[in-house]
Design a protein around this motif. Structure first.
Motif, mmCIF file in Angstrom:
data_model
loop_
_atom_site.group_PDB
_atom_site.id
_atom_site.type_symbol
_atom_site.label_atom_id
_atom_site.label_comp_id
_atom_site.label_asym_id
_atom_site.label_seq_id
_atom_site.Cartn_x
_atom_site.Cartn_y
_atom_site.Cartn_z
ATOM 1 N N THR B 349 -29.223 1.176 0.399
ATOM 2 C CA THR B 349 -28.200 2.433 0.440
ATOM 3 C C THR B 349 -28.066 1.876 -1.644
ATOM 4 O O THR B 349 -27.084 2.362 -1.780
ATOM 5 C CB THR B 349 -27.091 2.473 0.529
ATOM 6 N N TYR B 376 -30.697 5.986 6.389
ATOM 7 C CA TYR B 376 -30.273 5.284 4.695
ATOM 8 C C TYR B 376 -31.419 5.916 3.831
ATOM 9 O O TYR B 376 -32.218 7.065 4.164
ATOM 10 C CB TYR B 376 -32.116 4.441 4.678
ATOM 11 N N HIS C 77 -25.748 11.515 5.425
ATOM 12 C CA HIS C 77 -25.666 10.041 4.764
ATOM 13 C C HIS C 77 -26.494 10.126 4.308
ATOM 14 O O HIS C 77 -26.933 9.526 3.137
ATOM 15 C CB HIS C 77 -25.563 8.674 5.549
ATOM 16 N N THR C 318 -22.329 -1.215 6.397
ATOM 17 C CA THR C 318 -22.292 -0.247 7.554
ATOM 18 C C THR C 318 -21.265 0.332 7.983
ATOM 19 O O THR C 318 -19.930 0.913 8.679
ATOM 20 C CB THR C 318 -23.327 1.234 7.394
#
Lengths: 470, 470, 470
Positions: B349, B376, C77, C318
């Motif tokens: 990330t 990701y 995300h 996460t």
């Protein structure tokens, strides 16, 4: 299962297993027409030569179509019918009752490859026009039984009618090949029936290895040591070749191969013969013998076929009660690239060496097999095997391999069956799938129609003749 | 192989590689029209910068189309032509004879990706309208040779004609990049030609590692210890970036990554440099260097591309006689999920980090790559690679990944080729497959036509610009 | 991503997800018509019973459609939106802002399964006719919020409207099942809501095992030793059965099973309870408990479902910040053939035992699962799971399994979702894919239309009822 409608029509269209799109189907029909004119070549299968030699009438439809076909019995077993009720094991069931079980559960074959073949056989051999069902089982039984008594239903007449030019059997190295010899003498057998050398029992380090090797070397008149063992294998291969054998077939656990020098190999052989081999010794011995078998093929010209990757007899209780080949040999993941490297390093470019690779793990098609066959002159792609010789699976095989290896690197279709009557059905489906695959390429403007015509001849006739050295 | 018909027409339809169904084809044509207007972006490939800089005429068609293309030569080799007769190795063959070999065996390319590209090149560059064959080989040779002498066939003219906006080369970290520098100065080069940092020789623990590392640190002016080694890599990356490099490319054996603290890493480096590393040390070192390369990409912004899973030089004798890249680099099964976990845990990330994953093991598409790219922000799906950049394989890639990861997570097509003339053909096929894939979705009412329009622009243009930071 | 056009029409055709070829589509429509009349059976899923029992209104569209659906949030995300901005974690974001993020990035869902379901929900539940976009996000938010306040949007009204006959939840063995008990008393709940026994937390040797086992045995009134542990599991299973449970679900790391005698098992249990177990002990314990769970299913009749092969919480940071089920559970390669052999050897033909196998590794479909289900009366093919319950993936599943195992060996579709409103959309897509798959077989003349009719009833209704013992 939702039950079948009584007297539903048996589906067996002349347009069966062809693409849906009308234009594509037209092209496929044209290509199929080309293929249909060609004889059936069956360079690998399991019909016993004795069956052809004896040429006896088949007794009844259950004994012909159900009991010996473990693709059929396994689905009946999964559906809840014990093998004992299917005529397997020591106390044979009444074939009428077996046939009823089969007919009443007919819908479980919908969508399966076995269902396609059975429909083909019922429609073309017996002119059946309705689906089997509980209601019509007895009537079908009577009708098929009476047809089976006709001379046209004897094995040799069937072979002639089917247009089978070549039929390879699969045989133990110590088989006397008497039936093959007798058939070779006969003028009335239109089919060339040849043996195949299948040495697994003598090259896999399973229980009883020592006894089997002793029998092998005794029968071959060689010493019982490592050198004698290898000489005995060569002796029997030579005998098979004299009886017309084209190939040696290897149903190994994995594709692992191993190069050893003579002393190491002899020591390993001794450990495996005695009780003190460990599992890694056994694996090494089998890998080495696969390597040595390639060397023998290079020497004597027998085509080498390999089909690894199956857990045999997954359910031991069924094996104990009903024998091998009862539907629970289950595939697992395998590799070829690293496993075959020693063999291919030493023999991959040897003159005249032909190595045909079969797999039940589809992942190896595009990843390993097509790349190997696209480089090594010796390596050929075997046709989809076992659970994979079905329409969608055969289409996946072509789509996964042709783009990398073209058409010339495939070895043609093998039916691999014990069920004589299913041979035309199996080749018919394979040819239709190839015609459809090629028609797709033509319709999608990826290939010209003339190129598709030459490709279907390559796949159906030219490649198997060339690869299996007919 | 079944032989080719003499003077058969060369198939190269404007509708090539489009869906067969008429309505679907109509939609595909519309989408293709959108894509065809876009320039070619080639962010990964192997055309040498020197070729563009020197801008010399190609000598003859064999040297242009056959000898350097190991996708073509490997199939000729499998078909029985020794590499020595194909112009490889120390005693180059007569290109006329190489060309004859190629033409007479033309049907072996039927159905292959190479066949499609060759037809595209012959038809669009040389206006050839008949299939190559033994009969026309010499005439074709003469005709193509004379065309190759024209100014329009010089590399720079071709790049312009092809509409190639970006061309990335692949380079050794110690390459002086002189050709790139010279090209950057030229006003007459319409294509941005950028280097790619390919450090494998300095990060894989293969024989000769120590010498290569010594050259690397010496050239970089750093110490020869572990810290100097890492600094040297950073130094050369910085130099590549100054020359316009967009990415660092890693052709590793597996995708395994390993986090080590500095002391452990230094000790491992020392063992690998000395003779006393064992195989597990070498694997650990390579896994650690893949991890460290990600760290460097996070720091300096070079896009990281990985393509693991190939057994290089499967046939060592061919390698010894004819060098690397001779058609026997064979894929094997691999994984990404567990292998990349350490790298992704630490860098997955990170701001601005772009990691493009390529594979030749299709099983990883739906199982690992699409799920990783669907979470990701750093992970992108590389286009089908190597044996898989063919129509059916590219279609399988989309069908296996889009449902999980959508269109925005793919990095666009890369041609990965040394064969300059095949670049437009390769991009053309890729765009047609994408158009057909999207047209299927529209025709099956799974996606609106406007959404398909934006998707084809994303795939062809927007994604590669964004992912490769153009 | 290429941006969306403002106010583009939301695609949701009555012909959605049906084959493109007109004749095939006609057949598919006919088969779909048959399936659409059948109720929804959901024998595995994650909607909480409490949600149905409380029957509260959903607050806003972000909380309904975005925040709890990790298939949606993971793609946001990946596209660069931190989870903190999506309402996950400790400091919930403003749902209006979450909804805006979602709408402005709408094109990232093009081509995905989530995109299909979202369109279905927006169109059928909320009569939305335009694609979400940055421009219309606030208006959509207001409109959906006001609809959600209507009584027709309460959970029980939705269940009724959706025609859901059965809804299975997934529950911890120590769950008090109070909501299930309360629902069973209610006359106004049209859906049978049943618990599912999910013992993973008590059978996997993860940190905290000892505490969990202590709680289990204490709650069950059994001893804390190995015998008490097994008795406690049996006690809780019996309690679940009294509350209507149909199945026990096992989300194991691999499919490995291990037969141990009681003493070995007790010693292993003791090591795992104490701190001194090594990794191989933990793996052995889990393999043994999977085996023992089969024994319990044989005894008490709970259907056993297994879904192995996922690396949970691939990105630990996460997980730490936002909890489990946040989109980074990533599949890896796995096997069933050798792994399940001990279990199937002992229980594979046990009367009444039903074992449903799910996988996210597609390679096992044709290679292992279909062959296993085609022999063992206990083994059923679970529907495509997780990333694979999407149109193309579901089609691949059928094409890889039906030819070997037919239709009767599949267990029917499961939606496996926490998102109540997506249940009809998911079943709708599955039925359309099955209709299209069968229509292909009919159009390609591989199956008769009557056989296809019975197959779609088998797949949609008869098989799940039979396999899950409804």
């Amino acid at each position: 299962m939702t039950h079948a409608t009584a007297d539903a029509q048996l589906e067996h269209s002349p347009e069966r297993v062809l693409p849906a799109d009308p234009r594509t189907r037209g092209i496929a029909r044209e290509l199929l027409h080309e293929a249909e004119a060609l004889p059936i070549l069956s360079p690998h299968g399991h019909v016993p030569a004795e069956l052809v030699e004896a040429d006896l009438a088949f007794g009844d439809p259950a004994t012909l179509l159900v009991t010996p076909d473990h693709y059929v019995t396994r689905l009946l077993h999964a559906d809840g019918v014990p093998y004992g009720e299917l005529g397997r094991g020591d106390s044979p069931a009444d074939p009428r009752s077996v046939w009823r079980r089969f007919c009443e559960r007919w819908p479980i074959f919908d969508g399966t490859a076995s269902g396609l073949w059975l429909r083909h056989e019922l429609a073309t051999l017996f002119d059946v026009t309705v689906e089997p069902s509980a209601a019509n089982a007895d009537a079908l039984y009577a009708r098929l039984s009476s047809r089976l008594a006709e001379p046209a239903f004897r094995p040799r007449a069937l072979l002639r009618g089917f247009g089978i030019e070549l039929l390879a059997t699969t045989d133990d190295p110590l088989d006397d090949l008497a039936a093959h010899a007798a058939l070779a003498e006969r003028a009335d057998v239109p089919t060339r029936v040849v043996p195949t050398f299948r040495p697994d029992a003598y090259t896999s380090a399973a229980p009883g290895f020592t006894d089997r090797v002793d029998r092998l070397t005794a029968a071959s008149g060689t010493g019982a040591d490592h050198a004698g063992y290898l000489e005995a294998l060569r002796t029997q291969r030579a005998r098979f070749i004299r009886h017309g054998a084209l190939s040696a077939d290897h149903g190994v656990r994995t594709a692992q191969t191993l190069r050893l020098d003579t002393d190491e190999a002899a020591r390993l052989f001794d450990r495996v013969r005695r009780a003190d081999a460990v599992e890694s010794d056994r694996a090494a011995f089998e890998a080495h013998m696969l390597y040595e078998s390639a060397r023998m093929s290079v020497e004597d010209g027998l085509v080498m076929t390999i089909h690894p990757g199956v857990h045999r007899d997954h359910h031991p209780a069924t094996r104990r009660a009903f024998g091998p080949d009862t539907g629970h040999d289950i595939p697992f993941a395998l590799g070829f690239t690293r496993e075959l490297q020693p063999l291919l390093e030493d023999f991959g470019t040897a003159d005249g060496f032909h190595l045909v690779l079969y797999t039940i793990d589809e992942t190896t098609y595009s990843r390993e097999l097509a790349p190997l066959a696209g480089f090594y002159p010796s390596v050929y792609l075997g046709s989809p095997w076992w659970f994979l010789d079905a329409p969608d699976a055969m289409l996946r095989f072509r789509r996964a391999t042709v783009e990398t290896a073209g058409f010339s690197r495939t070895a043609g279709f093998v039916d691999d069956t014990r069920a004589l009557c299913s041979i035309p059905a199996r080749h018919d489906v394979a040819r239709r799938i190839d015609a459809g695959f090629l028609a797709d390429l033509v319709a999608e403007e990826r290939m010209s129609l003339p190129a598709a015509r030459r490709a279907i001849r390559t796949l159906t006739d030219e490649a198997p003749r060339r690869v299996f050295k007919l």
